[in-house]
Design a protein around this motif. Structure first.
Motif, PDB file in Angstrom:
ATOM      1  N   UNK A   1       0.856  -1.193   0.000  1.00  0.00           N
ATOM      2  CA  UNK A   1       0.000   0.000   0.000  1.00  0.00           C
ATOM      3  C   UNK A   1       0.890   1.240   0.000  1.00  0.00           C
ATOM      4  N   UNK A   2       0.635   2.109  -0.961  1.00  0.00           N
ATOM      5  CA  UNK A   2       1.356   3.379  -1.027  1.00  0.00           C
ATOM      6  C   UNK A   2       0.543   4.487  -0.344  1.00  0.00           C
ATOM      7  N   UNK A   3       1.242   5.582  -0.001  1.00  0.00           N
ATOM      8  CA  UNK A   3       0.615   6.749   0.632  1.00  0.00           C
ATOM      9  C   UNK A   3      -0.148   6.353   1.897  1.00  0.00           C
ATOM     10  N   UNK A   4       0.492   5.540   2.704  1.00  0.00           N
ATOM     11  CA  UNK A   4      -0.043   5.168   4.013  1.00  0.00           C
ATOM     12  C   UNK A   4       0.657   6.023   5.063  1.00  0.00           C
TER      13      UNK A   4
ATOM     14  N   UNK B   1       1.163   6.958  12.452  1.00  0.00           N
ATOM     15  CA  UNK B   1       1.053   7.930  13.536  1.00  0.00           C
ATOM     16  C   UNK B   1       2.155   7.670  14.555  1.00  0.00           C
ATOM     17  N   UNK B   2       3.034   8.696  14.723  1.00  0.00           N
ATOM     18  CA  UNK B   2       4.139   8.598  15.671  1.00  0.00           C
ATOM     19  C   UNK B   2       4.162   9.875  16.498  1.00  0.00           C
ATOM     20  N   UNK B   3       3.886   9.743  17.807  1.00  0.00           N
ATOM     21  CA  UNK B   3       3.900  10.874  18.743  1.00  0.00           C
ATOM     22  C   UNK B   3       3.040  12.036  18.249  1.00  0.00           C
ATOM     23  N   UNK B   4       1.878  11.707  17.726  1.00  0.00           N
ATOM     24  CA  UNK B   4       0.927  12.737  17.345  1.00  0.00           C
ATOM     25  C   UNK B   4       1.099  13.267  15.940  1.00  0.00           C
ATOM     26  N   UNK B   5       2.193  12.978  15.250  1.00  0.00           N
ATOM     27  CA  UNK B   5       2.387  13.464  13.880  1.00  0.00           C
ATOM     28  C   UNK B   5       2.216  12.304  12.904  1.00  0.00           C
ATOM     29  N   UNK B   6       1.818  12.626  11.675  1.00  0.00           N
ATOM     30  CA  UNK B   6       1.565  11.613  10.657  1.00  0.00           C
ATOM     31  C   UNK B   6       2.731  11.598   9.667  1.00  0.00           C
ATOM     32  N   UNK B   7       3.395  10.452   9.574  1.00  0.00           N
ATOM     33  CA  UNK B   7       4.521  10.280   8.650  1.00  0.00           C
ATOM     34  C   UNK B   7       4.075   9.395   7.495  1.00  0.00           C
ATOM     35  N   UNK B   8       4.161   9.928   6.278  1.00  0.00           N
ATOM     36  CA  UNK B   8       3.721   9.146   5.127  1.00  0.00           C
ATOM     37  C   UNK B   8       4.843   8.200   4.692  1.00  0.00           C
ATOM     38  N   UNK B   9       4.407   7.102   4.084  1.00  0.00           N
ATOM     39  CA  UNK B   9       5.382   6.102   3.645  1.00  0.00           C
ATOM     40  C   UNK B   9       4.694   4.959   2.908  1.00  0.00           C
ATOM     41  N   UNK B  10       5.364   3.829   2.895  1.00  0.00           N
ATOM     42  CA  UNK B  10       4.899   2.665   2.133  1.00  0.00           C
ATOM     43  C   UNK B  10       4.796   1.479   3.080  1.00  0.00           C
ATOM     44  N   UNK B  11       3.629   0.806   3.061  1.00  0.00           N
ATOM     45  CA  UNK B  11       3.366  -0.327   3.949  1.00  0.00           C
ATOM     46  C   UNK B  11       3.346  -1.620   3.130  1.00  0.00           C
TER      47      UNK B  11
ATOM     48  N   UNK C   1       6.175 -13.019   6.568  1.00  0.00           N
ATOM     49  CA  UNK C   1       7.083 -12.844   7.697  1.00  0.00           C
ATOM     50  C   UNK C   1       6.638 -11.757   8.676  1.00  0.00           C
ATOM     51  N   UNK C   2       5.900 -10.782   8.177  1.00  0.00           N
ATOM     52  CA  UNK C   2       5.468  -9.712   9.068  1.00  0.00           C
ATOM     53  C   UNK C   2       5.056  -8.463   8.316  1.00  0.00           C
ATOM     54  N   UNK C   3       5.052  -7.329   9.040  1.00  0.00           N
ATOM     55  CA  UNK C   3       4.611  -6.041   8.493  1.00  0.00           C
ATOM     56  C   UNK C   3       5.813  -5.108   8.461  1.00  0.00           C
ATOM     57  N   UNK C   4       6.031  -4.454   7.320  1.00  0.00           N
ATOM     58  CA  UNK C   4       7.162  -3.537   7.150  1.00  0.00           C
ATOM     59  C   UNK C   4       6.628  -2.188   6.689  1.00  0.00           C
ATOM     60  N   UNK C   5       7.075  -1.129   7.361  1.00  0.00           N
ATOM     61  CA  UNK C   5       6.696   0.237   6.965  1.00  0.00           C
ATOM     62  C   UNK C   5       7.969   1.049   6.772  1.00  0.00           C
ATOM     63  N   UNK C   6       8.095   1.697   5.607  1.00  0.00           N
ATOM     64  CA  UNK C   6       9.253   2.521   5.291  1.00  0.00           C
ATOM     65  C   UNK C   6       8.823   3.976   5.195  1.00  0.00           C
TER      66      UNK C   6
END
Length: 706
Positions: free
Chosen positions: A7-10, A13-23, A28-33
């Motif tokens: 999924x692109x443009x995901x 949420x980290x410490x109240x701010x939204x960081x866009x990236x690729x999920x 094996x698991x879940x990877x977010x960049x």
């Protein structure tokens, strides 16, 4: 089924701010960049404990909980992607992707649940919001209240800094719900913990901001303020500057600690921690470290055993731990010999210290202004009296600070200091003349020019001139004092018709009276006619027909009791809301019935208004006719009274003229017989008649002597 999902443009949420990236989801698991930083978060499939699908602000979101208590949130999914994700979780992670909607009722009363690193505030079974406890920086308790403070996020434009929870008391003995709540938070929160013993402790120090007496515990990395109500943990990294300032009375010292970010107490922020010490207070201090550790850590700046004034010990320890210089006043010396100036800022009085690189005002509220941020300064006259002046500072950001009520003796010293520091003075062209003028009236107690007083003086002069014009004497003569009983009785009155024929007793008073000029009439200024007061509004006639009610109000009056019975104990506001909902949900056919009733009521009202207007017109015409008749009668009575007064006046005038003629023209027989009486009575008669009777002839006097 595919082994991976991307999924692109995901957004994560980290410490109240939204960081866009690729999920990316795989076996094996879940990877977010992260697209911005390139950071990769990897969650092993074996660590996943729960997956939740829910609607969020950016569409739909996925919340993943791990077995060790960590929470990961990803937003930006489309609703159509739920089935694909649900099947993938079942096939590869053997987890059921549960759907949970957030509660959007807007209520603020619910239940707090602690699960792993997450605090969840729920209403019923639906969560309202969740707080990752790793974001909590401080947890303080009060009476039935717990306050959570959060780490500031520099990446977010707006950060949540504080949340308060009201915890109602319970009937259980030995369990304090407030403390239990705080312990649950502190067990997972990222709060500064006081591990180990303090290096040293200062007991019961007087603190001006925040106000109170606090114990200060000095730890290697932070400062702990412990008071009766509040506790503050201040990391040394937040300390910007240290100031040591002597009080004007030369018996006390201020120790000021500048903080950024500030410490918080409710809605109040304290950017400065101000301690007040007495110079006479001494202390012997022993550090809770061995001599080798002290020498190794502080390199001779501190020793294990120290003694001296309390303010010197506190400032010395703080300087060594914070590793910052202590700022003291420079070479400025005021008129009284002190290194500060007494003034007022806003509503409070305090002390302004001119430093080598700025100004600092102590203490309420404390203000520190550096020279490099000052746009210009201005010297202004005091608003009420010339005994003081104002010192204004405007920064390059446009903020203006006005320090008022500064004694005028301080002007020369402060002006020389500002001039030496090469600060831009707004009205420099006027400064030399102003300085000279201050020196000229340095010993004067007169107030400045008062426009109102001058206007009163001018009006007094005008009244005096009018009084002089209306006086009897000329400008060269002095006024005579009024002595009752000493005036001449023979002086004619002002309105006497025969004033020119008055005689005196021969003392020369008549000559003096002739020299006196006639009185001048006073000049009366034309006054503007007063404005007529607007007529008061006519009150509402209680006999007038009442306006008809709308269809909704007719329906509400008929159904109010039924709504109350269906909802016992409902308030007036909730009843109105409920009635509005019922009316809105009512069918069109039922509403038409009440519309017809409202239309009938409107027709009845219009008919009643017509009858009322006809009746009111007839009554007003009757009242007008009676008013005219009354005015006519009053006019006739007034005319009769005037005629009667004129006839009585003419009658009295004819009687008085006849009497005067009879007294003036007397026959010889009457005069001779009248004058045969004693000389005293004759003399009295002549004095009583005065100017009205002519002098006697020679024949009459001869006969009188015979």
């Amino acid at each position: 089924m595919a082994d991976t999902l991307e999924f692109n443009e995901i957004y994560q949420e980290v410490k109240g701010s939204m960081n866009d990236g690729r999920l990316r989801l795989s076996r094996q698991g879940v990877i977010f960049k992260n697209s911005k930083t390139g950071k990769v978060d990897n969650i092993q499939a074996s660590e996943l404990a729960e997956g939740v699908w829910r609607r969020v602000a950016l569409g739909h979101g996925l919340k993943l909980l791990t077995k060790n208590g960590h929470v990961y949130k990803y937003d930006g999914f489309r609703e159509s992607e739920f089935d694909k994700l649900s099947d993938f979780f079942k096939a590869h992670y053997r987890l059921e992707l549960a759907e949970k909607d957030l509660c959007v009722k807007g209520w603020n009363w619910g239940t707090v649940r602690f699960g792993g690193q997450l605090l969840s505030f729920d209403i019923g079974e639906q969560p309202v919001f969740e707080i990752p406890l790793s974001n909590v920086s401080q947890c303080t308790t009060g009476k039935n209240e717990v306050t959570l403070e959060f780490h500031q996020n520099d990446d977010a434009e707006v950060s949540l800094m504080e949340v308060r929870f009201y915890v109602p008391p319970t009937q259980e003995d030995g369990v304090d719900p407030v403390e239990a709540f705080a312990q649950n938070v502190l067990s997972k929160a990222d709060v500064i913990q006081a591990t180990g013993d303090a290096i040293c402790i200062f007991r019961e120090l007087q603190c001006l901001t925040p106000r109170g007496r606090y114990d200060i515990r000095i730890y290697p990395t932070f400062l702990h303020l412990h008071g009766k109500t509040f506790d503050y943990k201040i990391p040394y990294t937040t300390v910007l500057r240290l100031f040591l300032l002597p009080h004007k009375d030369q018996r006390q010292m201020f120790f000021v600690i500048s903080l950024d970010p500030p410490i918080k107490q409710g809605q109040t922020r304290y950017h400065f921690l101000i301690l007040l010490f007495s110079k006479d207070e001494d202390i012997s201090l022993t550090l809770n470290m061995n001599e080798e550790e002290v020498e190794k850590r502080f390199e001779g700046r501190l020793t294990k055993n120290m003694s001296g004034s309390l303010y010197e010990m506190v400032s010395r320890v703080m300087k060594a731990l914070v590793n910052r210089k202590i700022t003291v006043p420079g070479n400025f010396q005021g008129h009284s010999g002190a290194q500060c100036i007494t003034c007022s800022y806003k509503a409070s009085s305090g002390l302004l210290y001119p430093l080598e690189r700025g100004f600092i005002y102590v203490h309420k509220p404390p203000v520190h202004i550096r020279f490099d941020e000052i746009s210009f300064v201005n010297f202004a006259r005091g608003t009420t009296t010339t005994r003081s002046f104002d010192f204004e500072i405007e920064t390059k950001q446009g903020t203006q600070y006005t320090f008022s009520s500064i004694e005028r003796e301080e002007y020369g010293k402060l002006f020389d200091f500002v001039n030496a520091k090469k600060l831009n003075i707004k009205n420099r062209g006027l400064k030399e003349g102003m300085k000279q003028s201050y020196d000229e009236y340095a010993d004067s107690d007169e107030d400045q020019h008062d426009a109102y007083l001058e206007r009163m003086k001018e009006e007094g002069k005008i009244r005096e001139e009018n009084a002089n014009d209306s006086s009897d004497g000329s400008g060269e003569e002095t006024d005579e004092s009024f002595n009752p009983g000493e005036e001449d009785d023979d002086v004619a009155e002002e309105f006497d018709s025969n004033a020119s024929a008055s005689s005196s007793s021969g003392d020369g008073d008549s000559d003096r009276d002739e020299k006196k000029p006639a009185k001048k009439a006073k000049i009366v200024k034309d006054r503007k006619p007063r404005k007529k007061q607007p007529e008061s509004k006519k009150g509402k006639d209680p006999n007038a027909p009442k306006r008809p009610m709308s269809a909704y109000m007719l329906w509400l009056n008929a159904n109010r009791e039924r709504i109350k019975s269906d909802h016992p104990g409902i308030s007036i506001t909730d009843l109105s809301k409920k009635a509005g909902e019922l009316w809105k949900a009512m069918s069109k056919e039922r509403k038409e019935e009440w519309d017809r009733k409202a239309e009938d009521a409107r027709r009845d009202y219009e008919k009643a208004m017509k009858e009322y207007s006809v009746g009111s017109k007839s009554e007003s015409s009757k009242a007008e006719r009676s008013k005219k008749k009354k005015k006519k009668q009053e006019k006739q009575m007034k005319g009769k009274a005037e005629k009667k007064g004129a006839s009585s006046k003419s009658l009295s005038s004819t009687k008085s003229s006849a009497k005067s003629m009879s007294e003036s023209f007397k026959s010889k027989e009457f005069v001779s017989s009248d004058e045969s009486s004693s000389g005293e009575s004759k003399k009295e008669d002549s004095e009583e008649e005065g100017a009205a009777s002519p002098p006697p002839s020679s024949e009459e006097s001869a006969s009188g002597s015979d």
